[in-house]
Design an enzyme around this catalytic site. Structure first.
Site, short mmCIF file in Angstrom:
data_model
loop_
_atom_site.label_atom_id
_atom_site.label_comp_id
_atom_site.label_asym_id
_atom_site.label_seq_id
_atom_site.Cartn_x
_atom_site.Cartn_y
_atom_site.Cartn_z
N LYS A 176 0.81 -1.22 0.00
CA LYS A 176 0.00 0.00 0.00
C LYS A 176 0.85 1.27 0.00
CE LYS A 176 -2.63 -0.74 3.65
NZ LYS A 176 -2.16 -2.07 4.08
N ARG A 186 10.51 -1.91 11.83
CA ARG A 186 9.41 -1.35 12.61
C ARG A 186 9.08 -2.29 13.75
NH1 ARG A 186 4.67 0.47 8.51
NH2 ARG A 186 3.47 -0.58 10.12
N ARG A 202 -1.07 -8.53 13.54
CA ARG A 202 -1.60 -7.57 12.55
C ARG A 202 -2.38 -8.29 11.47
NH1 ARG A 202 3.40 -4.88 10.50
NH2 ARG A 202 2.11 -3.65 9.12
P1 AMP Z 1 0.21 1.17 8.98
O1 AMP Z 1 1.42 1.99 8.76
O2 AMP Z 1 -0.97 1.64 8.15
O3 AMP Z 1 0.46 -0.30 8.83
O4 AMP Z 1 -0.24 1.40 10.50
C1 AMP Z 1 0.59 1.02 11.57
C2 AMP Z 1 -0.24 0.88 12.84
O5 AMP Z 1 -0.87 2.13 13.15
C3 AMP Z 1 -1.37 -0.12 12.77
O6 AMP Z 1 -0.94 -1.45 13.01
C4 AMP Z 1 -2.29 0.40 13.86
O7 AMP Z 1 -1.79 0.09 15.14
C5 AMP Z 1 -2.17 1.90 13.68
N1 AMP Z 1 -3.16 2.42 12.71
C6 AMP Z 1 -2.91 3.02 11.51
N2 AMP Z 1 -4.05 3.34 10.89
C7 AMP Z 1 -5.06 2.92 11.70
C8 AMP Z 1 -6.47 2.92 11.60
N3 AMP Z 1 -7.11 3.42 10.53
N4 AMP Z 1 -7.18 2.40 12.65
C9 AMP Z 1 -6.58 1.90 13.74
N5 AMP Z 1 -5.25 1.84 13.88
C10 AMP Z 1 -4.49 2.34 12.87
#
Ligand code: AMP
Length: 211
Positions: A13, A155, A166
């Site tokens: 993404k 990360r 996740r």
């Molecule tokens: P990402 O970089 O999009 O994979 O987001 C990393 C982490 O941020 C996720 O595993 C969640 O803990 C948190 N996070 C990001 N976006 C959201 C969302 N829309 N709702 C809830 N948690 C989020």
């Protein structure tokens, strides 16, 4: 153009979002990036979000809905936006629909990057992030960022236990959005296999056909 990018963790993404944002001139809005920045700065939001993020859990809906609503009100979203990592639950998707309707706006498309689970686990396990500029390196050969020379880190939520969590969270809470947007008639399924360029070519063709 108002677009949501869906897909399992590791589907690509972030990488596709950068390319889409550049080609179509719309800001790339990643709630994950906004939250990681808050963690880095040690704000109250960052402190509360960190406990969820490091375990691979979702940050509570009301918190992320607030962040996203504030962000889509910024002037740079005049011609649209690309949401990456938001919405992640049906509650968030409904809140987004409501927020857009209040602004007389709607989503043009939801791009679902489809990839199988083994591939996702493989990609996430090898993924590294630049400590300074945030660039993602999936097949990092060296220890430093190709873009700015800084050190690469893993990360916290790309550690094996958090990856498994996740993926489970994705299946339970985010995958239902595929059906949600399919029913709304705006879901575009894109096979996220092959090179970054090949995937982007498919995404571009789909988005070009919208205009
Ligand atoms: P990402 O970089 O999009 O994979 O987001 C990393 C982490 O941020 C996720 O595993 C969640 O803990 C948190 N996070 C990001 N976006 C959201 C969302 N829309 N709702 C809830 N948690 C989020």
């Amino acid at each position: 153009m108002r677009i949501v990018l869906l897909g399992a963790p590791g589907a690509g993404k972030g990488t596709q979002a950068e390319l889409i944002s550049e080609k179509y001139g719309i800001p790339h809005i990643s709630t994950g990036d906004i939250l990681r920045e808050a963690v880095r700065q040690g704000t109250e939001l960052g402190k509360s979000a960190q406990t969820y993020m490091s375990k691979g859990e979702l940050v509570p809906d009301d918190v992320v809905i607030g962040i996203a609503a504030e962000r889509i009100d910024q002037p740079d979203t005049k011609n649209g936006f690309l949401l990456d990592g938001f919405p992640r639950t049906v509650v968030q998707a409904e809140a987004l629909d409501k927020a857009l309707a209040e602004r007389n706006q709607r989503l043009d498309a939801v791009v679902n990057l489809e990839v199988d689970e083994d591939e996702v686990v493989r990609r996430l396990g090898g993924r590294k992030l630049c400590a300074k500029c945030g660039a993602i390196h999936t097949a990092a050969s060296g220890a430093t960022c190709e873009q700015c020379g800084e050190e690469l880190i893993t990360r916290a939520d790309d550690q094996p236990e958090a990856i498994r969590r996740r993926l489970q969270v994705y299946k339970d809470q985010t995958e239902p959005l595929v059906g949600y947007y399919d029913r709304a008639g705006i879901l575009k399924r894109i096979p996220a296999v092959g090179s970054v360029e090949e995937v982007f070519e498919r995404v571009s063709r789909t988005l070009d056909s919208l205009t």
